[in-house]
Scaffold this motif. Structure first.
Motif, PDB file in Angstrom:
ATOM      1  N   GLU A 345      10.167  14.875  11.902  1.00 51.33           N
ATOM      2  CA  GLU A 345       9.470  16.155  12.057  1.00 51.33           C
ATOM      3  C   GLU A 345       9.446  16.931  10.744  1.00 51.33           C
ATOM      4  OE1 GLU A 345       7.736  17.179  14.628  1.00 51.33           O
ATOM      5  OE2 GLU A 345       8.171  15.223  15.527  1.00 51.33           O
ATOM      6  N   TRP A 346      10.553  16.839  10.016  1.00 47.02           N
ATOM      7  CA  TRP A 346      10.622  17.529   8.727  1.00 47.02           C
ATOM      8  C   TRP A 346       9.568  16.980   7.762  1.00 47.02           C
ATOM      9  CZ3 TRP A 346      11.413  16.026   3.752  1.00 47.02           C
ATOM     10  CH2 TRP A 346      11.719  17.033   2.825  1.00 47.02           C
ATOM     11  N   THR A 347       9.378  15.665   7.756  1.00 45.99           N
ATOM     12  CA  THR A 347       8.395  15.044   6.863  1.00 45.99           C
ATOM     13  C   THR A 347       6.982  15.489   7.214  1.00 45.99           C
ATOM     14  OG1 THR A 347       9.824  13.117   6.568  1.00 45.99           O
ATOM     15  CG2 THR A 347       7.497  12.849   5.998  1.00 45.99           C
ATOM     16  N   LYS A 348       6.671  15.570   8.508  1.00 45.11           N
ATOM     17  CA  LYS A 348       5.352  16.051   8.922  1.00 45.11           C
ATOM     18  C   LYS A 348       5.093  17.451   8.388  1.00 45.11           C
ATOM     19  CE  LYS A 348       5.000  13.392  13.235  1.00 45.11           C
ATOM     20  NZ  LYS A 348       4.938  13.480  14.724  1.00 45.11           N
ATOM     21  N   ALA A 349       6.113  18.319   8.474  1.00 51.27           N
ATOM     22  CA  ALA A 349       5.966  19.693   7.990  1.00 51.27           C
ATOM     23  C   ALA A 349       5.777  19.718   6.475  1.00 51.27           C
ATOM     24  CB  ALA A 349       7.190  20.518   8.394  1.00 51.27           C
ATOM     25  N   MET A 350       6.544  18.883   5.752  1.00 55.95           N
ATOM     26  CA  MET A 350       6.416  18.837   4.292  1.00 55.95           C
ATOM     27  C   MET A 350       5.039  18.343   3.868  1.00 55.95           C
ATOM     28  SD  MET A 350       8.512  16.647   1.412  1.00 55.95           S
ATOM     29  CE  MET A 350       7.686  15.131   1.884  1.00 55.95           C
ATOM     30  N   ASN A 351       4.568  17.251   4.481  1.00 54.75           N
ATOM     31  CA  ASN A 351       3.245  16.721   4.123  1.00 54.75           C
ATOM     32  C   ASN A 351       2.145  17.730   4.414  1.00 54.75           C
ATOM     33  OD1 ASN A 351       4.082  14.235   3.109  1.00 54.75           O
ATOM     34  ND2 ASN A 351       4.044  13.234   5.107  1.00 54.75           N
ATOM     35  N   ALA A 352       2.274  18.458   5.511  1.00 56.25           N
ATOM     36  CA  ALA A 352       1.265  19.457   5.857  1.00 56.25           C
ATOM     37  C   ALA A 352       1.274  20.606   4.853  1.00 56.25           C
ATOM     38  CB  ALA A 352       1.509  19.981   7.266  1.00 56.25           C
ATOM     39  N   ALA A 353       2.465  21.028   4.422  1.00 52.78           N
ATOM     40  CA  ALA A 353       2.575  22.168   3.510  1.00 52.78           C
ATOM     41  C   ALA A 353       2.186  21.817   2.081  1.00 52.78           C
ATOM     42  CB  ALA A 353       4.000  22.708   3.545  1.00 52.78           C
ATOM     43  N   ASN A 355       0.205  19.094   1.042  1.00 50.00           N
ATOM     44  CA  ASN A 355      -0.944  18.187   0.932  1.00 50.00           C
ATOM     45  C   ASN A 355      -0.449  16.776   0.603  1.00 50.00           C
ATOM     46  OD1 ASN A 355      -3.621  17.354   0.898  1.00 50.00           O
ATOM     47  ND2 ASN A 355      -3.918  17.902  -1.254  1.00 50.00           N
ATOM     48  N   GLY A 356       0.483  16.311   1.433  1.00 48.37           N
ATOM     49  CA  GLY A 356       1.098  15.025   1.168  1.00 48.37           C
ATOM     50  C   GLY A 356       0.748  13.976   2.196  1.00 48.37           C
ATOM     51  N   ARG A 357       1.154  12.760   1.869  1.00 44.91           N
ATOM     52  CA  ARG A 357       1.002  11.649   2.794  1.00 44.91           C
ATOM     53  C   ARG A 357       2.134  10.666   2.551  1.00 44.91           C
ATOM     54  NH1 ARG A 357      -4.534   8.737   1.404  1.00 44.91           N
ATOM     55  NH2 ARG A 357      -3.682   7.293   2.965  1.00 44.91           N
ATOM     56  N   GLY A 358       2.620  10.074   3.645  1.00 47.14           N
ATOM     57  CA  GLY A 358       3.707   9.129   3.511  1.00 47.14           C
ATOM     58  C   GLY A 358       4.529   9.080   4.782  1.00 47.14           C
ATOM     59  N   GLY A 359       5.531   8.223   4.784  1.00 44.31           N
ATOM     60  CA  GLY A 359       6.389   8.064   5.947  1.00 44.31           C
ATOM     61  C   GLY A 359       7.380   6.953   5.713  1.00 44.31           C
ATOM     62  N   GLY A 360       8.009   6.499   6.782  1.00 46.76           N
ATOM     63  CA  GLY A 360       8.994   5.434   6.651  1.00 46.76           C
ATOM     64  C   GLY A 360       9.902   5.384   7.842  1.00 46.76           C
ATOM     65  N   LYS A 361      11.186   5.175   7.590  1.00 43.86           N
ATOM     66  CA  LYS A 361      12.185   5.117   8.650  1.00 43.86           C
ATOM     67  C   LYS A 361      12.641   6.535   8.999  1.00 43.86           C
ATOM     68  CE  LYS A 361      13.762   0.586   7.066  1.00 43.86           C
ATOM     69  NZ  LYS A 361      14.906  -0.215   6.552  1.00 43.86           N
ATOM     70  N   PRO A 362      13.274   6.717  10.158  1.00 45.00           N
ATOM     71  CA  PRO A 362      13.725   8.067  10.521  1.00 45.00           C
ATOM     72  C   PRO A 362      14.597   8.724   9.452  1.00 45.00           C
ATOM     73  CG  PRO A 362      13.889   6.616  12.413  1.00 45.00           C
ATOM     74  CD  PRO A 362      13.526   5.742  11.241  1.00 45.00           C
ATOM     75  N   PHE A 363      15.454   7.931   8.776  1.00 41.78           N
ATOM     76  CA  PHE A 363      16.392   8.513   7.810  1.00 41.78           C
ATOM     77  C   PHE A 363      15.895   8.446   6.360  1.00 41.78           C
ATOM     78  CE2 PHE A 363      17.355   4.045   8.008  1.00 41.78           C
ATOM     79  CZ  PHE A 363      17.624   3.694   6.703  1.00 41.78           C
ATOM     80  N   PHE A 364      14.732   7.795   6.121  1.00 44.77           N
ATOM     81  CA  PHE A 364      14.261   7.646   4.736  1.00 44.77           C
ATOM     82  C   PHE A 364      12.737   7.538   4.703  1.00 44.77           C
ATOM     83  CE2 PHE A 364      13.531   5.802   0.606  1.00 44.77           C
ATOM     84  CZ  PHE A 364      14.511   6.381  -0.181  1.00 44.77           C
ATOM     85  N   VAL A 365      12.091   8.374   3.873  1.00 47.14           N
ATOM     86  CA  VAL A 365      10.624   8.372   3.793  1.00 47.14           C
ATOM     87  C   VAL A 365      10.186   8.363   2.334  1.00 47.14           C
ATOM     88  CG1 VAL A 365      10.286   9.540   6.010  1.00 47.14           C
ATOM     89  CG2 VAL A 365      10.554  10.912   3.919  1.00 47.14           C
ATOM     90  N   GLU A 378       9.340  26.022  -3.703  1.00 49.07           N
ATOM     91  CA  GLU A 378       9.266  27.098  -2.720  1.00 49.07           C
ATOM     92  C   GLU A 378       9.381  26.556  -1.301  1.00 49.07           C
ATOM     93  OE1 GLU A 378       5.573  28.998  -3.591  1.00 49.07           O
ATOM     94  OE2 GLU A 378       6.431  30.292  -5.170  1.00 49.07           O
ATOM     95  N   PHE A 379       8.798  25.394  -1.038  1.00 55.80           N
ATOM     96  CA  PHE A 379       8.908  24.806   0.300  1.00 55.80           C
ATOM     97  C   PHE A 379      10.367  24.468   0.601  1.00 55.80           C
ATOM     98  CE2 PHE A 379       9.344  20.982   2.881  1.00 55.80           C
ATOM     99  CZ  PHE A 379       8.722  21.386   4.051  1.00 55.80           C
ATOM    100  N   PHE A 380      11.068  23.833  -0.367  1.00 59.34           N
ATOM    101  CA  PHE A 380      12.462  23.451  -0.132  1.00 59.34           C
ATOM    102  C   PHE A 380      13.381  24.662  -0.039  1.00 59.34           C
ATOM    103  CE2 PHE A 380      10.902  19.292  -1.021  1.00 59.34           C
ATOM    104  CZ  PHE A 380      11.802  18.414  -0.436  1.00 59.34           C
ATOM    105  N   ALA A 381      13.067  25.710  -0.804  1.00 58.87           N
ATOM    106  CA  ALA A 381      13.874  26.933  -0.723  1.00 58.87           C
ATOM    107  C   ALA A 381      13.773  27.567   0.663  1.00 58.87           C
ATOM    108  CB  ALA A 381      13.422  27.928  -1.798  1.00 58.87           C
ATOM    109  N   ALA A 382      12.565  27.489   1.250  1.00 60.03           N
ATOM    110  CA  ALA A 382      12.350  28.058   2.584  1.00 60.03           C
ATOM    111  C   ALA A 382      13.086  27.259   3.656  1.00 60.03           C
ATOM    112  CB  ALA A 382      10.863  28.114   2.896  1.00 60.03           C
ATOM    113  N   GLN A 383      13.379  25.969   3.362  1.00 59.83           N
ATOM    114  CA  GLN A 383      14.047  25.145   4.345  1.00 59.83           C
ATOM    115  C   GLN A 383      15.548  25.492   4.435  1.00 59.83           C
ATOM    116  OE1 GLN A 383      12.284  22.816   6.357  1.00 59.83           O
ATOM    117  NE2 GLN A 383      10.660  24.023   5.413  1.00 59.83           N
TER     118      GLN A 383
END
Length: 383
Positions: A345-353, A355-365, A378-383
């Motif tokens: 879920e975190w990766t989906k939020a990061m890609n959306a914020a 303009n990214g694309r990618g994925g992988g295993k639950p623990f590594f993307v 700024e995105f990581f600071a907000a997390q």
């Protein structure tokens, strides 16, 4: 009235006078039919002639239902007297290529019993497909034989045999032929049914060069050039080799060996750099040990190196590790990992914020983003 085909009577005639029998409009412009012509229509694998009729360009020539039509850039009314001139340099080049192809195809057919099942005469290369695999080293020997035949300057024979004579000829053809059949013979090299235009003697081909060969659908595909094309290709190869010779400080005949040495040195250097990179990643992992979530930016890393760094730090930091490499103009490659974590879920939020694309295993993307470093931070600071 049938068009007189001057190109069959004299393949070396460059100009002629004729009369327009018919002119018709087409989707692309106009086309005319003449009482006589030296313009060869596309056929037998050979492209058509180009040139001029009076001051009008001839852009294509095709035979349709037994009639020769010249595509022209402007209309020429029925009854107009025309003076035609073909692009002779183009015509002679095509004659050289087609003639060389016959010699090579005939010799291969004789030696291996295989057939020419595809033939394309492009603007740079001739491509021939044979229905049998032919070892490259055997093609080298055949190239020598073909050039020896060229230099012996054999006269080319063209005939229109009767049906009875045709049955007795061992000619090459992709299909059974009936009616008037034009046979082109290169004595001792090839006998083939062909409607194309050829040189008068093999010496005019100059040179036959088999440029490359490769396996293709159970057979062999050969690229070749002849005559002027062979000279231009050879000159270009010499020019390239001279440049390589200067860059490597090697003699022209020793460039291949110099490149092999350079490859070995480069491979050794890559091994050393890989070892140094891994040592650097290990040092970063030790530095980040137990410090929780990490956001790292490293310049010039490959996607594989981005992954390796993220894996190393993920194992020690005790939180989520995100590694980015790239720049604001081109974007960034990333790898993010969290030991025993779930980043979906975190990766989906990061890609959306970002303009990214990618994925992988639950623990590594892994993936990429089109965002600036400031936006990532700024995105990581907000997390």
């Amino acid at each position: 009235m049938e068009t007189e085909r001057i190109f069959y009577k004299d393949a070396y005639q460059k100009e002629f006078d004729g009369t327009v029998l018919e002119c018709r409009k087409t989707k692309k412009g106009y086309e005319v039919r003449l009482d006589r012509t030296v313009f060869y229509p596309e056929g037998g694998g050979q492209p058509c002639d180009l040139g001029m009729l009076n001051q009008v360009s001839v852009t294509d020539v095709q035979e349709k239902e037994g009639e020769i039509w010249h595509a022209v850039s402007a209309p020429l009314a029925e009854g107009t007297k025309v003076h035609g001139v073909i692009d002779w340099e183009r015509r002679f080049d095509l004659m050289q290529q087609h003639s060389g192809e016959h010699i090579v195809s005939g010799m291969i057919h004789e030696k291996y019993g295989c057939n020419n099942v595809g033939f394309h005469m492009g603007p740079e290369m001739i491509v021939i497909n044979f229905d049998r695999e032919i070892p490259p080293e055997e093609l080298e020997d055949l190239e020598r034989q073909a050039n020896r035949y060229v230099w012996e300057n054999h006269q080319v024979e063209i005939s229109w045999p009767s049906p009875e004579e045709l049955k007795a000829l061992p000619y090459r053809s992709k299909k059974e032929l009936e009616g008037d059949v034009r046979i082109v013979t290169y004595p001792g090299a090839d006998i083939c049914a062909c409607c194309g235009i050829h040189v008068a003697s093999s010496g005019e081909i100059g040179q036959i060069m088999l440029v490359s060969s490769r396996k293709d659908r159970g057979g062999t595909q050969v690229e070749m050039v002849c005559g002027g094309r062979a000279l231009r290709f050879s000159n270009e190869m010499k020019k390239q080799n001279r440049k390589i010779s200067m860059l490597l400080s090697a003699k022209p005949k020793e460039t291949a060996a110099a490149v092999e040495r350079l490859q070995q040195e480069t491979q050794q250097l890559k091994f050393r750099l890989t070892g140094m990179e891994l040592e650097h990643f290990a040092a970063i992992a030790r530095q980040k040990e137990g410090k929780g979530d990490q956001l790292l930016f490293e310049e010039g890393l490959s996607p594989e190196s981005v992954r390796k760094l993220a894996v190393q730090v993920m194992e020690t930091c005790g939180g989520r590790c995100a590694v980015f490499s790239g720049d604001d103009a081109e974007g960034y490659k990333y790898a993010v990992g969290k030991k025993d974590g779930d980043l979906r879920e975190w990766t989906k939020a990061m890609n959306a914020a970002l303009n990214g694309r990618g994925g992988g295993k639950p623990f590594f993307v892994q993936g990429s983003v089109r965002a600036s470093r400031k936006e990532i931070e700024e995105f990581f600071a907000a997390q």
